[in-house]
Design a protein around this motif. Structure first.
Motif, PDB file in Angstrom:
ATOM      1  N   ILE A  10     -17.267 -14.662 -13.234  1.00 12.06           N
ATOM      2  CA  ILE A  10     -17.450 -15.710 -12.225  1.00 12.06           C
ATOM      3  C   ILE A  10     -17.280 -17.095 -12.842  1.00 12.06           C
ATOM      4  CG2 ILE A  10     -19.133 -16.781 -10.673  1.00 12.06           C
ATOM      5  CD1 ILE A  10     -20.302 -13.894 -10.305  1.00 12.06           C
ATOM      6  N   LYS A  30     -23.111  -8.879  -0.402  1.00 11.54           N
ATOM      7  CA  LYS A  30     -21.821  -8.209  -0.616  1.00 11.54           C
ATOM      8  C   LYS A  30     -20.642  -9.170  -0.415  1.00 11.54           C
ATOM      9  CE  LYS A  30     -23.406  -3.506   0.433  1.00 11.54           C
ATOM     10  NZ  LYS A  30     -24.842  -3.853   0.344  1.00 11.54           N
ATOM     11  N   GLN A  31     -20.813 -10.382  -0.916  1.00 15.76           N
ATOM     12  CA  GLN A  31     -19.765 -11.394  -0.861  1.00 15.76           C
ATOM     13  C   GLN A  31     -19.166 -11.595  -2.253  1.00 15.76           C
ATOM     14  OE1 GLN A  31     -18.820 -12.854   2.215  1.00 15.76           O
ATOM     15  NE2 GLN A  31     -20.154 -11.160   2.830  1.00 15.76           N
ATOM     16  N   ASP A  32     -17.907 -11.970  -2.300  1.00 17.78           N
ATOM     17  CA  ASP A  32     -17.191 -12.175  -3.555  1.00 17.78           C
ATOM     18  C   ASP A  32     -17.184 -13.664  -3.894  1.00 17.78           C
ATOM     19  OD1 ASP A  32     -15.411 -12.455  -5.637  1.00 17.78           O
ATOM     20  OD2 ASP A  32     -13.829 -11.236  -4.733  1.00 17.78           O
ATOM     21  N   ALA A  52     -13.559 -15.071  -4.591  1.00 20.35           N
ATOM     22  CA  ALA A  52     -12.761 -15.222  -3.375  1.00 20.35           C
ATOM     23  C   ALA A  52     -13.223 -16.440  -2.579  1.00 20.35           C
ATOM     24  CB  ALA A  52     -12.860 -13.966  -2.521  1.00 20.35           C
ATOM     25  N   THR A 110     -24.337 -11.730  -4.087  1.00 26.35           N
ATOM     26  CA  THR A 110     -24.189 -10.319  -4.451  1.00 26.35           C
ATOM     27  C   THR A 110     -24.919  -9.426  -3.456  1.00 26.35           C
ATOM     28  OG1 THR A 110     -24.037 -10.917  -6.802  1.00 26.35           O
ATOM     29  CG2 THR A 110     -24.565  -8.628  -6.298  1.00 26.35           C
TER      30      THR A 110
END
Length: 292
Positions: free
Chosen positions: A253, A210-212, A215, A207
């Motif tokens: 998630i 800034k990663q998903d 995905a 988080t």
């Protein structure tokens, strides 16, 4: 106060099996794990009393660390006995890469120094996963250096495989600092054998970077048997906070956990505002009410 570095030099493994159906969090054996770094000071002073308190709060699995042939200063048999006494399992443990040296000396019990013995010790205590927990600044470097790290992980993973253990790599946010348009994490995923090296995803650091996570699961299905349930507060400081007290959408998630290949989850809170036992109590209360 014990630092992450010193903790990783004196720490061992465990947590929570998950089989996820849509909107249903059906843990296989209802394991809820704790990464013992959260209570590192207490573990350093009195492992027996600390594990008893962790179990009393409601955790039934732990993930810890290993250094110099010991689990918190105890040999494998003694530490296993403490776990059994408190009804705790330990499926996973944290280790260092071992490239960094202190006063010119490399630490023992790391991937690059004494790995065969570390794996033997892990097998004796019944670990399923051995995790490269953290790279010191001197162990990071360029993308080319990450390729070397990937090679080191592949070799370590081969040794683990022979013992029936899975090697994993735990991320922070520094793996998402781009070089020439590419992330080091991409190198680690691409240049390691997906059967030899899997990943322990830390949701706070994903988080912060800034990663998903979802995905990432979709791009690398089945690669994430371990998760750190770690929350981020809703302030400009982006501090660690109790699970359910911040901005990480754990329900969303975890609804993709089957795709990710999740087997065990561990609560971790690197810094607590007060007594760490109060924080881990708040986290497990939220998990039991909302996620299991």
């Amino acid at each position: 106060m014990t630092t992450r570095r010193s903790f990783l030099k004196t720490s061992a493994l465990l947590s929570a099996g998950i089989l996820i159906a849509p909107n249903l969090f059906a843990y296989d054996k209802k394991y809820i794990g704790l990464q013992l770094y959260t209570v590192r000071d207490a573990m350093g002073k009195d492992p027996a009393a600390t594990l008893a308190k962790v179990a009393q709060i409601g955790y039934n699995s732990v993930e810890a660390g290993y250094a110099d042939g010991k689990f918190y200063g105890l040999d494998g048999a003694a530490f296993s006995a403490l776990l059994k006494q408190n009804g705790l399992i330990m499926p996973s443990c944290h280790y260092r890469l071992g490239e960094e040296k202190t006063n010119g000396v490399a630490a023992a019990g790391t991937i690059l120094n004494g790995w065969d013995k570390a794996v033997d010790d892990a097998a004796k205590v019944g670990l399923h996963y051995m995790v490269c927990a953290w790279l010191a600044p001197s162990e990071r470097g360029s993308l080319d250096h990450y390729k070397q790290v990937a090679d080191d992980l592949n070799k370590a993973g081969e040794t683990c495989k022979k013992a029936g253990i899975q090697l994993c790599y735990h991320n922070h946010d520094f793996e998402f600092i781009q070089e020439n348009g590419k992330y080091p994490y991409e190198i680690l995923l691409a240049d390691t054998d997906k059967k030899l090296v899997k990943m322990e995803m830390d949701l706070y650091w994903m988080t912060k970077a800034k990663q998903d996570p979802i995905a990432t699961f979709n791009k690398n299905p089945g690669r994430f048997p371990l998760l750190h349930l770690k929350d981020m507060d809703n302030t400009d400081k982006q501090m660690f906070t109790e699970v359910g007290n911040g901005i990480v959408d754990f329900k969303k998630i975890l609804s993709h956990a089957d795709k990710a290949g999740v087997k065990y989850v561990f609560v971790e809170q690197d810094i607590c505002p007060g007594d760490p036992f109060d924080s881990i109590t708040k986290s497990i209360t939220y998990i039991k009410k909302n996620l299991v």
